[in-house]
Design an enzyme around this catalytic site. Structure first.
Site, PDB file in Angstrom:
ATOM      1  N   GLU A 214      18.417 -22.482 -28.505  1.00 22.05           N
ATOM      2  CA  GLU A 214      19.612 -21.704 -28.832  1.00 22.05           C
ATOM      3  C   GLU A 214      19.527 -21.496 -30.339  1.00 22.05           C
ATOM      4  O   GLU A 214      19.622 -22.455 -31.103  1.00 22.05           O
ATOM      5  CB  GLU A 214      20.887 -22.482 -28.489  1.00 22.05           C
TER       6      GLU A 214
ATOM      7  N   ASP B 124      19.985 -27.052 -27.305  1.00 22.47           N
ATOM      8  CA  ASP B 124      21.280 -26.703 -27.888  1.00 22.47           C
ATOM      9  C   ASP B 124      21.209 -26.784 -29.416  1.00 22.47           C
ATOM     10  O   ASP B 124      20.657 -27.733 -29.977  1.00 22.47           O
ATOM     11  CB  ASP B 124      22.322 -27.696 -27.347  1.00 22.47           C
TER      12      ASP B 124
HETATM   13  C1  GLC Z   1      26.244 -24.820 -28.378  1.00 21.57           C
HETATM   14  C2  GLC Z   1      26.852 -24.728 -26.996  1.00 21.57           C
HETATM   15  C3  GLC Z   1      28.336 -24.817 -27.121  1.00 21.57           C
HETATM   16  C4  GLC Z   1      28.674 -26.168 -27.732  1.00 21.57           C
HETATM   17  C5  GLC Z   1      27.963 -26.368 -29.048  1.00 21.57           C
HETATM   18  C6  GLC Z   1      28.001 -27.795 -29.491  1.00 21.57           C
HETATM   19  O1  GLC Z   1      26.550 -23.748 -29.176  1.00 21.57           O
HETATM   20  O2  GLC Z   1      26.418 -23.555 -26.370  1.00 21.57           O
HETATM   21  O3  GLC Z   1      28.996 -24.639 -25.906  1.00 21.57           O
HETATM   22  O4  GLC Z   1      30.060 -26.271 -27.930  1.00 21.57           O
HETATM   23  O5  GLC Z   1      26.606 -26.024 -28.967  1.00 21.57           O
HETATM   24  O6  GLC Z   1      27.151 -28.565 -28.696  1.00 21.57           O
END
Ligand code: GLC
Length: 538
Positions: A280, A215
């Site tokens: 991500e 993440d």
């Molecule tokens: C990422 C996740 C999202 C979350 C954020 C903070 O972007 O996909 O859902 O709110 O991180 O952890």
């Protein structure tokens, strides 16, 4: 409902250490996929029961959003214990059963690790606040106030307001949080933090995880001097937090070169168990993206998020795909939407138009290097959910109702046309959305061979049936504004995202392998907003 017909336990296209390159993944948003215990919230036993469904769809990798112990203020992305399951979603024993069932079906599992921040309820943060001289203080990012007593710099939170909150322990310092104040950012300049996460990776790999979605991977390291970010647009009252965030160039709080260096340590930590690392990465600078996935030394791959954010813009979509294909060392993970974005069908124009476009771009993605992901419900052609109750997403709930909310992508999975679409036996689901009509349910679509579900099943199966699509050299034969023609081995792939039919002579004598819309290829002409895969006769 039709009996399961096609559960493949052997997946020859997934062999070898680079197995992920040909894989098709599926994102399970745990709260909304399947509720096994009837409390209105999705859980691990619910997922286990549906794994045969995913195997039948032809999925290779199941990415499950966070199910760790959490106060749930950002629905699991605020982790209080990385090595335990939140009681809302089950137990560690439930995870073990899920992993065993995945193994039986030949499915691989990606656990969603959240390393940019923990929950403020994590023991590390509690200790950091309680004892400013203790070892946990330096797990987080603390700074003295600016001379006027305000936040140390101009960084803003993704979820609104400054990225700084005063120490609840009364030290007078601020701590940094790029998301909620209850999500304090970890200090990745402290080597102890890497050691902790190496243990967390080993814990889940030992319990059956094949890889990790990381993440906010692009955010781990911050500028050590905490310099102000340049601002290129004014911020006005009432602006959506996403627009406020976009008013700054995030060169000091995100996308840092130090993060690419750090990823080598992640890779070392993941190597003994062969875990795949998938970031991500909201990194629009393709050179930096490439650094994050530098071949063999950093992450294996990263999500190309921007195709899931914008509206239908064929030229831009093709430019982006080709640029990442060319420069990102094959380390891309392609998707058209996820739990943070509006659903592709709605974003791309809604109804049949939105679905046609979604299918065309998805089919094209399967012919690009890297993984391809389906977000739960995409295989049914779901549009954005119609929200009935109050807003759940903290990004909108904390900034005033009426703002765009991620809730639209988080409605319960419609399994049947029964109460609450068969998602739960509880009187209500955790999120209040309008019931979906029978024709959008799994129950009906699995029974109809002309359904979106069956079209997706063919699309998902393409990579295992035609490994040349991701293994043979990628050859761009032609690019004409909204249309590209590729060759991969003996396959010709034509993606026509424009509104006019396009002649593709290379497909004249080809036998059709896949069409994203019915009869998309006629006499060597590819219909508008369609992708065709054909096999050359010569
Ligand atoms: C990422 C996740 C999202 C979350 C954020 C903070 O972007 O996909 O859902 O709110 O991180 O952890």
């Amino acid at each position: 409902m039709q009996a399961l017909t096609h559960v493949d336990t052997v997946r020859p296209h997934l062999e070898g250490p680079d197995w992920w390159r040909g894989a098709v993944g599926y994102e399970v948003y745990v709260r909304s996929f399947a509720d096994g215990n009837g409390d209105g919230v999705g859980d691990l036993p619910g997922i286990t029961a549906k794994l045969p469904y995913l195997a039948d769809l032809g999925i290779d990798v199941v990415w499950i959003t966070p199910f760790f112990r959490s106060p749930g203020l950002d629905h699991g992305y605020d982790v209080a214990d990385y090595c335990d399951v939140d009681p809302l979603h089950g137990t560690l024993a439930d995870w073990d059963e899920l992993a065993a069932e995945a193994r039986r079906l030949g499915l691989r599992l990606f656990v969603d690790i959240v390393p940019n921040h923990s929950s403020s309820e994590h023991e590390w943060f509690k200790q950091a606040v309680a004892d400013p001289t203790g070892p946990y203080r330096d797990y987080y990012l603390w700074r003295d106030p600016a001379p006027d007593g305000g936040p140390p710099n101009n960084w803003v939170s993704h979820f609104g307001g400054p990225a700084w909150t005063l120490d609840p322990g009364g030290s007078g310092q601020y701590y940094c949080h790029l998301f909620l104040p209850e999500q304090p950012d970890l200090n990745w300049a402290n080597p102890r933090v890497m050691e902790e996460f190496a243990e967390i990776l080993h814990f889940w790999a030992d319990r059956g995880a094949d890889g990790f979605r990381i993440d906010v991977a692009h955010g781990l390291c911050k500028d050590p001097a905490f310099t102000d970010n340049p601002q290129h647009r004014p911020v006005t009252p009432g602006m959506h937090p996403m627009d406020v965030f976009a008013a700054f160039d995030h060169i000091h709080d995100l996308h840092r070169h130090e993060t690419a260096v750090l990823f080598r340590q992640w890779r070392t930590a993941a190597s003994p168990q062969g875990s795949v690392l998938l970031g991500e990465m909201d990194t629009r600078n393709v050179e930096r993206f490439a650094e994050f996935v530098a071949d063999g030394t950093a992450l294996h791959a990263g999500f190309v998020l921007q195709l899931g954010l914008g509206e239908w813009a064929p030229e831009h979509i093709l430019d982006t795909m080709l640029e990442y294909q060319e420069k990102a060392n094959g380390g891309c993970a392609w998707e058209v939407s996820n739990h943070d974005q509006a659903r592709a069908v709605s974003r791309f124009g809604g109804g049949e138009v939105g679905l046609r476009r979604t299918m065309a771009i998805s089919a094209l993605m399967t012919a690009f290097d890297g993984m391809f992901f389906v977000y739960q419900g995409e295989e049914l052609g779901l549009p954005d959910a119609v929200l009935l109750g109050h807003v759940e997403d903290p990004m909108s709930a904390r900034n005033g109702e009426g703002m765009w909310t991620r809730d639209v992508a988080r409605g319960p999975m419609p399994w049947t046309s029964g109460p609450l679409n068969g998602f739960t036996t509880a009187p209500a689901a955790w999120i209040d959305t309008a019931a979906l009509p029978p024709e959008l349910t799994v129950e009906q679509q699995r029974d109809r061979v002309d359904s979106t579900w069956h079209a997706y099943r063919r699309l998902v199966g393409l990579r295992s049936a035609e490994p040349a699509l991701w293994q043979a050299p990628f050859e761009l034969m032609r690019r004409d504004n909204n249309c590209i023609v590729l060759r991969r081995g003996d396959l010709i792939v034509a993606g026509n995202l424009g509104v006019s039919a396009v002649e593709v002579p290379e497909l004249l004598d080809a036998s059709i392998v896949y069409e994203s819309t019915a009869s998309a290829l006629r006499d060597g002409v590819v219909a508008p907003e369609s992708t065709v895969v054909g096999r050359c006769a010569h």
